[in-house]
Motif scaffolding. Structure first.
Motif, PDB file in Angstrom:
ATOM      1  N   MET A  53      53.123 -59.750 -59.314  1.00  0.00           N
ATOM      2  CA  MET A  53      54.455 -59.150 -59.438  1.00  0.00           C
ATOM      3  C   MET A  53      54.404 -57.909 -60.318  1.00  0.00           C
ATOM      4  O   MET A  53      53.768 -57.917 -61.371  1.00  0.00           O
ATOM      5  N   GLY A  54      55.100 -56.887 -59.866  1.00  0.00           N
ATOM      6  CA  GLY A  54      55.120 -55.653 -60.641  1.00  0.00           C
ATOM      7  C   GLY A  54      56.508 -55.131 -60.908  1.00  0.00           C
ATOM      8  O   GLY A  54      57.065 -55.287 -61.989  1.00  0.00           O
ATOM      9  N   ARG A 112      51.821 -61.077 -63.944  1.00  0.00           N
ATOM     10  CA  ARG A 112      52.484 -59.799 -64.183  1.00  0.00           C
ATOM     11  C   ARG A 112      52.175 -59.338 -65.604  1.00  0.00           C
ATOM     12  O   ARG A 112      51.828 -60.149 -66.465  1.00  0.00           O
ATOM     13  N   CYS A 135      51.972 -51.315 -63.591  1.00  0.00           N
ATOM     14  CA  CYS A 135      52.403 -52.710 -63.626  1.00  0.00           C
ATOM     15  C   CYS A 135      51.593 -53.561 -62.649  1.00  0.00           C
ATOM     16  O   CYS A 135      51.467 -54.774 -62.839  1.00  0.00           O
TER      17      CYS A 135
END
Length: 333
Positions: A277-278, A296, A315
């Motif tokens: 996840m970013g 993340r 990210c």
């Protein structure tokens, strides 16, 4: 009783509305429940109990198209229309269908179209992100529908499952890779890194690596296949469908993917997920039913909720293939 449900647009959001649909059917078992949404939404719900009718809606219809569609929906919306999306257009469609009661969240200046306008969750006056499955279930409190807390639910066709099994061997854990994300490139971890994880897992634990991409993700697919040095399985036979996607995910030991639709399909089939996840806020998509781990890193510019990164995508690029592979092994049999 006739109930119309206007479905969310995104694959993952549709999967996350299934607890609310199940609870609605449990509360009103004799009601004729009709779901209406884009083709992807209707197809992913195929086989789900409690749905009497399905109507496919065009993407972003103009007003004249909405008039035509509303006439089609009129017999199925007489008593209640439930509007899951936040858009003005979806509430207008429910209004045009002639439903006696229209339930939805007070978003986008559309409260006058709703008979039951529910306020979204706020803190200090600001709307706050909520796990989408909870948001959909909370909306139904207004019609005396209570959640059963049993999680997401989808159904895979038996023939599709058999077709998927024909692509798999009897040895080695089955690991799926879903490197796409329709929302935009900001959600996508590089395809070459997914391939590096596949290479690693195949060499270390003899994993069967299954690649899942859909229409419009050909570049992502090709980048993955070019970087992979181990056998890669594709179960769709050259023509990916949602029916085959559901069947494929149902047969996995683990899914590795972005914060996108296949993640929530996996949750519905109780398949562990390593979610990379970013750019998105975890509160929208991280719920109590998911097995696995979300990877993340905190960055000063995120989560930005933007489809395209305006900086260096750190990210996502800050997450290494080694971390993903090592995390995956912890969740594999």
């Amino acid at each position: 009783m006739h109930i119309l449900v206007v479905l969310p647009n995104w694959l993952g959001d549709v999967a996350m509305c299934t607890p609310a649909l199940r609870a609605l059917h449990q509360r009103y078992p004799h009601a004729q429940i009709t779901v209406a949404g884009r083709r992807i939404a209707v197809d992913v719900l195929e086989g789900l109990p409690g749905i009497a009718n399905s109507v496919v809606l065009p993407a972003r219809p103009n007003f004249m198209e909405m008039i035509r569609i509303s006439r089609q929906l009129k017999p199925w919306s007489r008593d209640l229309a439930i509007v899951f999306p936040h858009s003005f257009r979806s509430a207008l469609l429910a209004k045009l269908s002639g439903a006696r009661r229209i339930l939805g969240y007070n978003r986008g200046g559309r409260s006058w179209l709703l008979t039951d306008s529910i306020e979204p969750y706020r803190e200090e006056g600001k709307i706050q992100p909520v796990y989408m499955a909870q948001e959909y279930s909370d909306l139904l409190n207004a019609v005396d529908v209570k959640p059963d807390n049993q999680g997401l639910e989808l159904v895979a066709d038996d023939q599709e499952i058999e077709a998927v099994r024909n692509h798999l061997s009897r040895t080695g854990p089955v690991v799926g890779f879903a490197p796409g994300a329709a929302f935009g490139p900001s959600k996508r971890w590089p395809a070459e890194r997914y391939a590096a994880v596949a290479n690693d897992l195949h060499e270390r634990i003899d994993a069967q690596c299954v690649l899942m991409t859909g229409p419009g993700e050909e570049d992502t697919r090709d980048a993955f296949l070019e970087a992979a040095s181990v056998p890669i399985i594709q179960c769709h036979g050259g023509s990916p469908t949602l029916a085959r996607l559901k069947a494929t995910i149902s047969q996995l030991d683990l899914l590795i993917g972005n914060d996108s639709g296949p993640r929530h399909v996996a949750v519905a089939f109780d398949v562990p997920v390593i979610c990379i996840m970013g750019s998105t806020k975890p509160a929208y998509s991280c719920g109590p039913y998911e097995k696995g781990e979300v990877l993340r890193i905190d960055v000063d510019c995120g989560p930005c909720q933007q489809p395209v990164c305006k900086t260096d995508h750190r990210c996502m690029t800050g997450i290494s293939p080694e971390l993903v592979a090592n995390t995956a092994i912890r969740f594999l049999p």
